[in-house]
Design a protein around this motif. Structure first.
Motif, PDB file in Angstrom:
ATOM      1  N   GLU A 206      -6.366 -15.450  -2.866  1.00 12.69           N
ATOM      2  CA  GLU A 206      -5.196 -15.345  -3.738  1.00 12.69           C
ATOM      3  C   GLU A 206      -4.806 -13.900  -3.985  1.00 12.69           C
ATOM      4  OE1 GLU A 206      -6.112 -17.789  -7.144  1.00 12.69           O
ATOM      5  OE2 GLU A 206      -6.180 -19.567  -5.839  1.00 12.69           O
TER       6      GLU A 206
ATOM      7  N   GLN B 144     -11.838 -18.237  -2.590  1.00 10.58           N
ATOM      8  CA  GLN B 144     -10.548 -18.707  -3.074  1.00 10.58           C
ATOM      9  C   GLN B 144      -9.816 -17.583  -3.827  1.00 10.58           C
ATOM     10  OE1 GLN B 144      -9.476 -21.728  -2.413  1.00 10.58           O
ATOM     11  NE2 GLN B 144      -7.547 -21.452  -3.512  1.00 10.58           N
ATOM     12  N   GLN B 145     -10.573 -16.936  -4.711  1.00  7.80           N
ATOM     13  CA  GLN B 145      -9.988 -15.869  -5.525  1.00  7.80           C
ATOM     14  C   GLN B 145      -9.541 -14.699  -4.647  1.00  7.80           C
ATOM     15  OE1 GLN B 145     -12.833 -15.472  -8.686  1.00  7.80           O
ATOM     16  NE2 GLN B 145     -11.437 -14.111  -9.818  1.00  7.80           N
TER      17      GLN B 145
ATOM     18  N   GLN C 298      -3.198 -12.617  -0.801  1.00  5.32           N
ATOM     19  CA  GLN C 298      -1.864 -13.192  -0.612  1.00  5.32           C
ATOM     20  C   GLN C 298      -0.831 -12.569  -1.538  1.00  5.32           C
ATOM     21  OE1 GLN C 298      -3.028 -17.328  -0.723  1.00  5.32           O
ATOM     22  NE2 GLN C 298      -2.033 -17.685   1.236  1.00  5.32           N
ATOM     23  N   SER C 299      -1.256 -12.269  -2.758  1.00  9.48           N
ATOM     24  CA  SER C 299      -0.284 -11.690  -3.692  1.00  9.48           C
ATOM     25  C   SER C 299      -0.310 -10.155  -3.638  1.00  9.48           C
ATOM     26  CB  SER C 299      -0.555 -12.194  -5.107  1.00  9.48           C
ATOM     27  OG  SER C 299      -1.876 -11.856  -5.468  1.00  9.48           O
TER      28      SER C 299
END
Ligand code: HIS
Length: 408
Positions: A182, A178-179, A185-186
């Motif tokens: 993220e 999950q991390q 994605q960023s």
């Protein structure tokens, strides 16, 4: 010149009008690519939904209980019900199906958690797993984005298999995954480096993961750069697939709008191949999302490759507003006032004008009231914009209506 043009004060009317104009545009364009509209009920059986793998997070679904105590869910997504509809249709056996839908989806995750209902306009192409199908759907996404009026937009194209292959080799825990998603994605490279360092994975894999956010830009250039981090046959296949799709897209003449982004991650879990998202300038979230999902139909008992995308209509509207692309082409209805003796004449004039497509409101004349429009007054004559006029023929009436509404 539009003399009686008042701004529509009613916000609800105004925004619905804009929304329906947008929907009409999308519907027309989808149809010109041979897609046909379908609809499914908003209420779905919770048990069927819950039993599907790779669906929407169950906590994000809105549940309702019917009279018999059965738990229903408000459809959280368009792709799953349309896939089920197609898979369960016995007449459809391997043949291509081009379908589109315009309906609301419901969920707890929509727009900052407050707006639980949002409109989607999407297309799904079933029964074709060739790169030509991917390219057709992507071309339709670009065509519609262009048509909506955005000057600057980008369609980012990636592949669900690419990231998946790399992380499968890394054996990460759910929260680590999950991390990592993220961070990718960023494009947060600063935090990504220490994050990857503390994972117990091979250096070579760390480097490949670190490279993902940088695999972004001109399709040809990115395809070339990606070769360096290919780790296995499956990743090679992914890259070949992307290459094939880009090649077909070249003949649609729209490469200028495409960005290859191997760090692209779509929220839905059903994607198996090419994925993409549409972005417009200054709007942080995608206005459309889509991709290939070749295994979803199997869950409804039919093997059927598929690709599609959906516009988040409310995000598009937000973007149109921000880009000031909303044209104010509201023509308020024509007002016809009458004194009592002229009521019959006024009604018959209104009927004729409505038949010609005018929006007309009829009202008894009140002395001090504002009277933009046409006043049927007692001497058989009318007043338009303060001038007394003769009206005997239908043609004269139409000319007056044009005068009163500002004409074209
Ligand atoms: N249903 C997807 C979009 C999509 C349509 N077809 C394929 N993907 C979504 O809501 O994000």
């Amino acid at each position: 010149m539009r003399q009686n043009k008042e701004k529509l004060s009613n916000q609800a009317v105004q925004s619905y009008k804009i929304k329906s104009q947008l929907i009409r545009k999308l519907r027309t364009r989808f149809a010109t690519y041979g897609y046909e509209q379908v609809h499914t009920p908003a209420f779905e059986d919770y048990d069927t939904y819950a039993s599907i793998q790779k669906t929407v997070n169950k906590d994000e679904m809105i549940k309702v209980i019917d009279r018999s105590g059965k738990v229903l869910v408000l459809r959280p997504d368009g792709t799953i019900p349309i896939t089920r509809l197609t898979a369960l249709d016995r007449e459809i056996n391997g043949s291509e199906q081009r379908l589109f839908y315009i309906f609301n989806v419901y969920g707890e995750q929509n727009s900052n958690g407050t707006n639980k209902e949002s409109t989607q306009a999407g297309v799904e192409l079933f029964g074709n797993k060739r790169p030509e199908a991917d390219a057709e759907v992507i071309a339709l996404a670009v065509h519609t984005l262009k048509e909506i009026g955005f000057d600057n937009f980008k369609l980012e194209v990636g592949h669900a298999g690419f990231f998946k292959e790399l992380v499968d080799q890394a054996n990460l825990a759910e929260n680590e995954l999950q991390q990592l998603q993220e961070l990718i994605q960023s494009k947060n490279l600063a935090e990504m480096e220490p994050f990857l360092k503390q994972l117990q994975i091979r250096d070579e894999l760390q480097e490949a993961l670190y490279a993902i956010p940088l695999l972004y830009g001109n399709p040809q250039a990115v395809l070339e750069e990606t070769k360096a981090i290919i780790k296995n046959e499956r990743m090679q296949e992914v890259l070949n697939n992307l290459k094939d799709v880009i090649e077909v897209l070249t003949d649609y003449d729209l490469l200028e709008h495409l960005t290859l982004n191997l760090g692209l991650i779509n929220n839905m879990h059903y994607y198996t191949g090419v994925i993409f998202q549409g972005f417009v300038e200054n709007i942080g979230k995608p206005v459309l999302m889509g991709g290939r999902y070749d295994q979803l139909a199997e869950q409804f008992g039919k093997a059927m490759p598929a690709i599609g995308f959906a516009y988040k209509v409310d995000v598009v509207l937000e973007a149109l507003k921000q880009h000031q692309l909303i044209k104010d082409d509201n023509n308020p209805p024509l007002q016809i006032y009458y004194v009592p003796e002229e009521r019959r004449n006024a009604f018959s004039a209104a009927k004729l004008l409505r038949e010609q497509g005018y929006a007309v409101i009829t009202k008894p004349f009140a002395k001090n009231a504002q009277q933009a429009g046409i006043l049927f007054q007692s001497n058989g004559r009318v007043i338009v914009n303060g001038n007394e006029q003769q009206v005997e023929t239908n043609e004269e009436l139409l000319n007056l209506a044009e005068l009163a509404t500002g004409g074209v």
